[in-house]
Design a protein around this motif. Structure first.
Motif, PDB file in Angstrom:
ATOM      1  N   UNK A  22       0.849  -1.299  -0.146  1.00 20.46           N
ATOM      2  CA  UNK A  22       0.013  -0.141   0.049  1.00 20.46           C
ATOM      3  C   UNK A  22       0.816   1.397   0.085  1.00 20.46           C
ATOM      4  N   UNK A  23       2.108   1.178   0.269  1.00 23.22           N
ATOM      5  CA  UNK A  23       2.917   2.204   0.174  1.00 23.22           C
ATOM      6  C   UNK A  23       3.334   2.811  -1.245  1.00 23.22           C
ATOM      7  N   UNK A  24       3.469   4.293  -1.318  1.00 24.21           N
ATOM      8  CA  UNK A  24       3.660   4.976  -2.667  1.00 24.21           C
ATOM      9  C   UNK A  24       5.285   5.461  -2.440  1.00 24.21           C
ATOM     10  N   UNK A  25       5.974   5.008  -3.421  1.00 25.73           N
ATOM     11  CA  UNK A  25       7.449   5.524  -3.294  1.00 25.73           C
ATOM     12  C   UNK A  25       7.617   6.198  -4.894  1.00 25.73           C
ATOM     13  N   UNK A  26       8.826   6.982  -4.803  1.00 23.75           N
ATOM     14  CA  UNK A  26       8.833   7.778  -6.072  1.00 23.75           C
ATOM     15  C   UNK A  26      10.312   7.360  -6.493  1.00 23.75           C
ATOM     16  N   UNK A  37       2.488  -3.600 -14.005  1.00 26.23           N
ATOM     17  CA  UNK A  37       2.888  -4.138 -13.154  1.00 26.23           C
ATOM     18  C   UNK A  37       4.442  -4.430 -13.250  1.00 26.23           C
ATOM     19  N   UNK A  38       5.193  -4.033 -12.156  1.00 22.93           N
ATOM     20  CA  UNK A  38       6.522  -4.241 -12.225  1.00 22.93           C
ATOM     21  C   UNK A  38       6.981  -4.975 -10.917  1.00 22.93           C
ATOM     22  N   UNK A  61       8.649 -11.991  -3.404  1.00 25.36           N
ATOM     23  CA  UNK A  61       8.706 -11.149  -4.689  1.00 25.36           C
ATOM     24  C   UNK A  61       8.110  -9.753  -4.309  1.00 25.36           C
ATOM     25  N   UNK A  62       8.378  -8.546  -4.512  1.00 26.64           N
ATOM     26  CA  UNK A  62       7.801  -7.335  -4.236  1.00 26.64           C
ATOM     27  C   UNK A  62       7.198  -7.051  -5.829  1.00 26.64           C
ATOM     28  N   UNK A  63       5.863  -6.745  -5.668  1.00 25.98           N
ATOM     29  CA  UNK A  63       5.156  -6.045  -6.925  1.00 25.98           C
ATOM     30  C   UNK A  63       4.559  -4.946  -6.926  1.00 25.98           C
ATOM     31  N   UNK A  64       4.763  -3.901  -7.692  1.00 22.24           N
ATOM     32  CA  UNK A  64       4.262  -2.661  -7.683  1.00 22.24           C
ATOM     33  C   UNK A  64       3.529  -2.319  -8.891  1.00 22.24           C
ATOM     34  N   UNK A  94      15.073  15.884 -13.146  1.00 17.79           N
ATOM     35  CA  UNK A  94      14.960  14.546 -13.141  1.00 17.79           C
ATOM     36  C   UNK A  94      13.898  13.769 -13.680  1.00 17.79           C
ATOM     37  N   UNK A  95      13.781  12.688 -14.472  1.00 19.20           N
ATOM     38  CA  UNK A  95      12.714  11.849 -14.817  1.00 19.20           C
ATOM     39  C   UNK A  95      12.533  10.977 -13.641  1.00 19.20           C
ATOM     40  N   UNK A  96      11.090  10.766 -13.093  1.00 14.00           N
ATOM     41  CA  UNK A  96      10.728   9.866 -12.027  1.00 14.00           C
ATOM     42  C   UNK A  96       9.596   9.211 -12.451  1.00 14.00           C
ATOM     43  N   UNK A  97       9.212   8.246 -11.523  1.00 13.89           N
ATOM     44  CA  UNK A  97       8.177   7.238 -11.776  1.00 13.89           C
ATOM     45  C   UNK A  97       7.629   6.983 -10.377  1.00 13.89           C
ATOM     46  N   UNK A  98       6.137   7.043 -10.040  1.00 12.51           N
ATOM     47  CA  UNK A  98       5.558   6.962  -8.807  1.00 12.51           C
ATOM     48  C   UNK A  98       5.145   5.309  -8.894  1.00 12.51           C
ATOM     49  N   UNK A  99       5.292   4.864  -7.966  1.00 16.61           N
ATOM     50  CA  UNK A  99       4.919   3.500  -7.865  1.00 16.61           C
ATOM     51  C   UNK A  99       4.076   3.217  -6.497  1.00 16.61           C
ATOM     52  N   UNK A 100       3.153   2.164  -6.689  1.00 14.98           N
ATOM     53  CA  UNK A 100       2.357   1.887  -5.324  1.00 14.98           C
ATOM     54  C   UNK A 100       2.515   0.270  -5.228  1.00 14.98           C
ATOM     55  N   UNK A 101       3.170  -0.137  -4.045  1.00 15.15           N
ATOM     56  CA  UNK A 101       3.427  -1.506  -3.813  1.00 15.15           C
ATOM     57  C   UNK A 101       2.127  -2.329  -3.754  1.00 15.15           C
ATOM     58  N   UNK A 102       1.846  -3.186  -4.347  1.00 15.77           N
ATOM     59  CA  UNK A 102       0.669  -4.239  -4.303  1.00 15.77           C
ATOM     60  C   UNK A 102       1.004  -5.385  -3.726  1.00 15.77           C
TER      61      UNK A 102
END
Length: 105
Positions: A22-26, A37-38, A61-64, A94-102
């Protein structure tokens, strides 16, 4: 009594991030479209009192999910040499991507 806390330290974009479900990371720019999904590489996994590291062999495995692409704050680069009239000004975002851990399995 201790709570069953589950979190992982993952390697993402050249840095290490502490994530839980549920956490969101950049992180640095990743390939993919929003909604894809990554899978992130876990370095350490904490499950309650049990700690597993990459040296011990993590089978988790950690999926986001990719939420969106972003740009970081503007950084201004100024070069100046005294008495020569040399000045150079440059900017960078800087180019970034926002991910949410599922999931952490």
């Amino acid at each position: 009594m201790s709570k069953n806390v589950v979190y992982a330290i993952v390697k993402a974009g050249g840095r290490q991030e502490k994530v839980s479900v549920g956490s969101v990371v950049v992180v640095d720019k990743m390939e993919g479209q929003p909604g894809d999904t990554v899978e992130l590489e876990p370095i350490m996994l904490v499950d309650g009192d049990k700690v597993t590291t990459a040296a011990d062999g993590i089978s988790a495995k950690v999926t986001a999910e990719i939420l969106r692409d972003e740009k970081g704050p503007k950084i201004v680069i100024v070069k100046y040499k005294n008495k020569t009239g040399y000045r150079k000004r440059q900017g960078h975002r800087q180019k970034l991507t926002r991910l949410k851990v599922t999931g952490i399995k």
